[in-house]
Motif scaffolding. Structure first.
Motif, PDB file in Angstrom:
ATOM      1  N   GLY A   1       0.821  -1.210   0.000  1.00 42.50           N
ATOM      2  CA  GLY A   1       0.000   0.000   0.000  1.00 42.50           C
ATOM      3  C   GLY A   1       0.855   1.261   0.000  1.00 42.50           C
ATOM      4  N   LEU A   2       1.944   1.237   0.770  1.00 40.17           N
ATOM      5  CA  LEU A   2       2.856   2.379   0.806  1.00 40.17           C
ATOM      6  C   LEU A   2       3.558   2.569  -0.543  1.00 40.17           C
ATOM      7  CD1 LEU A   2       4.514   1.893   4.326  1.00 40.17           C
ATOM      8  CD2 LEU A   2       2.723   3.536   3.694  1.00 40.17           C
ATOM      9  N   LEU A   3       3.965   1.468  -1.169  1.00 38.18           N
ATOM     10  CA  LEU A   3       4.619   1.553  -2.477  1.00 38.18           C
ATOM     11  C   LEU A   3       3.668   2.134  -3.523  1.00 38.18           C
ATOM     12  CD1 LEU A   3       6.461  -1.910  -2.592  1.00 38.18           C
ATOM     13  CD2 LEU A   3       7.508   0.324  -2.250  1.00 38.18           C
ATOM     14  N   GLU A   4       2.437   1.668  -3.511  1.00 40.44           N
ATOM     15  CA  GLU A   4       1.453   2.135  -4.494  1.00 40.44           C
ATOM     16  C   GLU A   4       1.162   3.623  -4.338  1.00 40.44           C
ATOM     17  OE1 GLU A   4      -1.758  -0.500  -3.660  1.00 40.44           O
ATOM     18  OE2 GLU A   4      -1.074  -2.044  -5.066  1.00 40.44           O
ATOM     19  N   GLU A   5       1.134   4.086  -3.088  1.00 40.81           N
ATOM     20  CA  GLU A   5       0.782   5.485  -2.830  1.00 40.81           C
ATOM     21  C   GLU A   5       1.943   6.449  -3.026  1.00 40.81           C
ATOM     22  OE1 GLU A   5      -1.104   8.296   0.759  1.00 40.81           O
ATOM     23  OE2 GLU A   5      -0.951   6.109   1.015  1.00 40.81           O
ATOM     24  N   HIS A   6       3.149   6.018  -2.678  1.00 42.75           N
ATOM     25  CA  HIS A   6       4.264   6.970  -2.608  1.00 42.75           C
ATOM     26  C   HIS A   6       5.355   6.764  -3.652  1.00 42.75           C
ATOM     27  CE1 HIS A   6       2.694   8.625   1.142  1.00 42.75           C
ATOM     28  NE2 HIS A   6       2.500   7.380   1.551  1.00 42.75           N
ATOM     29  N   CYS A   7       5.347   5.652  -4.370  1.00 40.57           N
ATOM     30  CA  CYS A   7       6.358   5.410  -5.420  1.00 40.57           C
ATOM     31  C   CYS A   7       5.647   5.335  -6.759  1.00 40.57           C
ATOM     32  CB  CYS A   7       7.131   4.122  -5.136  1.00 40.57           C
ATOM     33  SG  CYS A   7       7.976   4.108  -3.540  1.00 40.57           S
ATOM     34  N   VAL A   8       5.536   6.467  -7.425  1.00 41.56           N
ATOM     35  CA  VAL A   8       4.713   6.555  -8.635  1.00 41.56           C
ATOM     36  C   VAL A   8       5.562   6.412  -9.895  1.00 41.56           C
ATOM     37  CG1 VAL A   8       2.985   7.963  -7.476  1.00 41.56           C
ATOM     38  CG2 VAL A   8       4.898   9.076  -8.634  1.00 41.56           C
TER      39      VAL A   8
ATOM     40  N   VAL B   1      13.297   1.610   2.664  1.00 38.95           N
ATOM     41  CA  VAL B   1      14.062   0.904   3.695  1.00 38.95           C
ATOM     42  C   VAL B   1      13.128   0.442   4.803  1.00 38.95           C
ATOM     43  CG1 VAL B   1      15.907   1.088   5.415  1.00 38.95           C
ATOM     44  CG2 VAL B   1      16.133   2.258   3.203  1.00 38.95           C
ATOM     45  N   THR B   2      13.255  -0.815   5.220  1.00 40.93           N
ATOM     46  CA  THR B   2      12.496  -1.300   6.369  1.00 40.93           C
ATOM     47  C   THR B   2      13.429  -1.447   7.565  1.00 40.93           C
ATOM     48  OG1 THR B   2      12.844  -3.625   5.790  1.00 40.93           O
ATOM     49  CG2 THR B   2      10.891  -2.552   4.887  1.00 40.93           C
TER      50      THR B   2
ATOM     51  N   VAL C   1       8.544   8.736   6.768  1.00 45.88           N
ATOM     52  CA  VAL C   1       8.701   7.626   7.707  1.00 45.88           C
ATOM     53  C   VAL C   1       7.323   7.132   8.130  1.00 45.88           C
ATOM     54  CG1 VAL C   1       9.745   6.827   9.851  1.00 45.88           C
ATOM     55  CG2 VAL C   1      10.815   8.702   8.569  1.00 45.88           C
ATOM     56  N   PHE C   2       7.123   5.823   8.033  1.00 48.65           N
ATOM     57  CA  PHE C   2       5.859   5.201   8.423  1.00 48.65           C
ATOM     58  C   PHE C   2       6.152   4.122   9.457  1.00 48.65           C
ATOM     59  CE2 PHE C   2       5.881   6.579   4.046  1.00 48.65           C
ATOM     60  CZ  PHE C   2       4.747   7.364   3.950  1.00 48.65           C
ATOM     61  N   GLU C   3       5.221   3.900  10.379  1.00 41.21           N
ATOM     62  CA  GLU C   3       5.452   2.888  11.398  1.00 41.21           C
ATOM     63  C   GLU C   3       4.198   2.068  11.649  1.00 41.21           C
ATOM     64  OE1 GLU C   3       4.998   4.686  15.711  1.00 41.21           O
ATOM     65  OE2 GLU C   3       6.390   5.926  14.549  1.00 41.21           O
ATOM     66  N   LYS C   4       4.427   0.838  12.134  1.00 42.58           N
ATOM     67  CA  LYS C   4       3.320  -0.076  12.380  1.00 42.58           C
ATOM     68  C   LYS C   4       3.714  -1.026  13.508  1.00 42.58           C
ATOM     69  CE  LYS C   4       0.629  -3.664   9.944  1.00 42.58           C
ATOM     70  NZ  LYS C   4      -0.703  -3.017  10.056  1.00 42.58           N
TER      71      LYS C   4
ATOM     72  N   PHE D   1      10.882   3.568   5.595  1.00 43.81           N
ATOM     73  CA  PHE D   1      11.347   4.873   5.114  1.00 43.81           C
ATOM     74  C   PHE D   1      11.201   4.876   3.593  1.00 43.81           C
ATOM     75  CE2 PHE D   1      13.651   3.817   8.921  1.00 43.81           C
ATOM     76  CZ  PHE D   1      13.815   5.015   9.628  1.00 43.81           C
ATOM     77  N   ILE D   2      10.641   5.937   3.046  1.00 44.82           N
ATOM     78  CA  ILE D   2      10.557   6.080   1.593  1.00 44.82           C
ATOM     79  C   ILE D   2      11.213   7.403   1.203  1.00 44.82           C
ATOM     80  CG2 ILE D   2       9.067   6.280  -0.429  1.00 44.82           C
ATOM     81  CD1 ILE D   2       7.053   4.500   0.944  1.00 44.82           C
ATOM     82  N   THR D   3      12.295   7.293   0.450  1.00 37.42           N
ATOM     83  CA  THR D   3      13.050   8.469   0.024  1.00 37.42           C
ATOM     84  C   THR D   3      12.848   8.700  -1.466  1.00 37.42           C
ATOM     85  OG1 THR D   3      14.739   8.083   1.699  1.00 37.42           O
ATOM     86  CG2 THR D   3      15.351   9.490  -0.164  1.00 37.42           C
TER      87      THR D   3
END
Length: 340
Positions: free
Chosen positions: A21-28, A274-275, A308-311, A331-333
């Motif tokens: 979900g994070l990849l789909e939203e933030h890596c276009v 990065v995880t 930065v996202f956390e779960k 982390f998504i840079t």
């Protein structure tokens, strides 16, 4: 067996829905994916539907074989494999001679009769390949299947740092086949190289970075899988029956921050993902991270804007270490983009 049907420290299988979900939203606008520290291969398998080309890398010999078994798009004869598996499961273990596996791992990692069968099968797979009775892809499938099969019955807590002592070892080894993944015309390149060196020659849209962060060396954690994969039959020592050291990672040493910075510096990508898990303050020295969350963020921010996202997530625990408030971070840079 599917690619996630094995026990592996740090596996991201249970986190993949969140990560996707994070990849789909933030890596276009991405078409290629570089899995820098492939581990189980679960990450690449989980995003196969999202991109066209893939690079997957890991320095363990066993993981390289597993990637080739699941991902290489080469011809193989399923009926032949089914017949071989059936024959293996019909062998009378009690009549087998002692072999390398039973002498070293019998009544330790496996029940003695199971160890004899595992050793017999490994030798037979090698013989079939040498005689030309099986194609390369069939060899990879059979060997990966052996690894997955014995991992299910191994007398361990999920890795091979040690075997469980003081209790009856169950006898339930059966040989099952893995199920290769159909890439549906997509491209994949498989490497077994030092990640920092490989990063200097790979260009992709996304680099997914999930390195080891603590002092647990994966080549030592999974030494039984490595030894049976390579089948060079080294002399084994110590209670845990380990081979001589090899493939020791700087990510598991005090040099980890510097090594990580060197990797990030040379990644030729649009996005770096990065995880990280927050065991830096662990009471166990082996579980304590060699890189802090703050160090990772600072290093990534040199390349671009970093989110930065956390779960909350229950981490691997062999029962000796107490973790509280454990979280997984992503982390998504976006490379080249700076904060306003």
């Amino acid at each position: 067996m599917n690619i996630n049907n094995r026990r592996y420290t740090g596996s991201k299988y249970k986190l993949m829905s969140w990560i996707k979900g994070l990849l789909e939203e933030h890596c276009v606008d991405c078409n290629s994916f570089f899995d820098v520290f492939g581990g189980t291969g679960v990450v690449t398998a989980s995003v196969i539907d999202m991109y066209q080309s893939f690079v997957i890398n890991d320095f363990l010999f066993s993981n390289e074989i597993i990637y080739k078994a699941f991902f290489l798009q080469e011809a193989y004869d399923q009926n032949k494999l089914d017949n071989i598996a059936k024959a293996y499961n019909e062998i009378d273990k009690s009549k087998l001679k002692s072999n390398y596996v039973s002498k070293n791992y019998g009544d330790k990692y496996f029940k003695m009769e199971d160890a004899k069968l595992i050793g017999y099968i490994r030798e037979d797979i090698k013989s079939k390949k040498k005689k030309g009775e099986i194609a390369d892809k069939e060899y990879y499938i059979l060997l990966a299947s052996l690894l997955y099969s014995f991992d299910k019955s191994a007398n361990t807590v999920g890795h091979y740092e040690a075997y469980i002592k003081g209790k009856e070892i169950r006898t339930d080894f059966t040989f099952g086949l893995i199920e290769p993944i159909d890439l549906q015309g997509k491209n994949i390149s498989i490497y077994r190289e030092d990640a920092n060196k490989l990063a200097k020659s790979i260009k992709a849209d996304i680099a997914f970075v999930d390195p080891p962060y603590n002092s647990r060396q994966y080549s030592r954690f999974y030494h039984v899988m490595e030894t049976i994969t390579k089948w060079d039959k080294p002399s084994l020592t110590g209670t845990a029956m380990k081979p001589p050291e090899e493939n020791m990672s700087d990510y598991c040493r005090s040099a980890a921050p510097k090594t990580f910075e060197d990797l990030v510096k040379h990644l030729d990508v649009k996005y770096i993902v990065v995880t990280y898990n927050n065991t830096y303050n662990s009471k166990s020295t082996s579980s304590k991270n060699k890189i802090t969350l703050e160090e990772i963020k600072a290093i990534l921010e040199k390349r671009g804007k970093t989110l930065v996202f956390e779960k909350p997530h229950q981490c691997f625990n062999a029962g000796k270490t107490e973790f509280t408030d454990h979280k997984e971070f992503v982390f998504i840079t976006k490379v080249g983009e700076k904060d306003a």
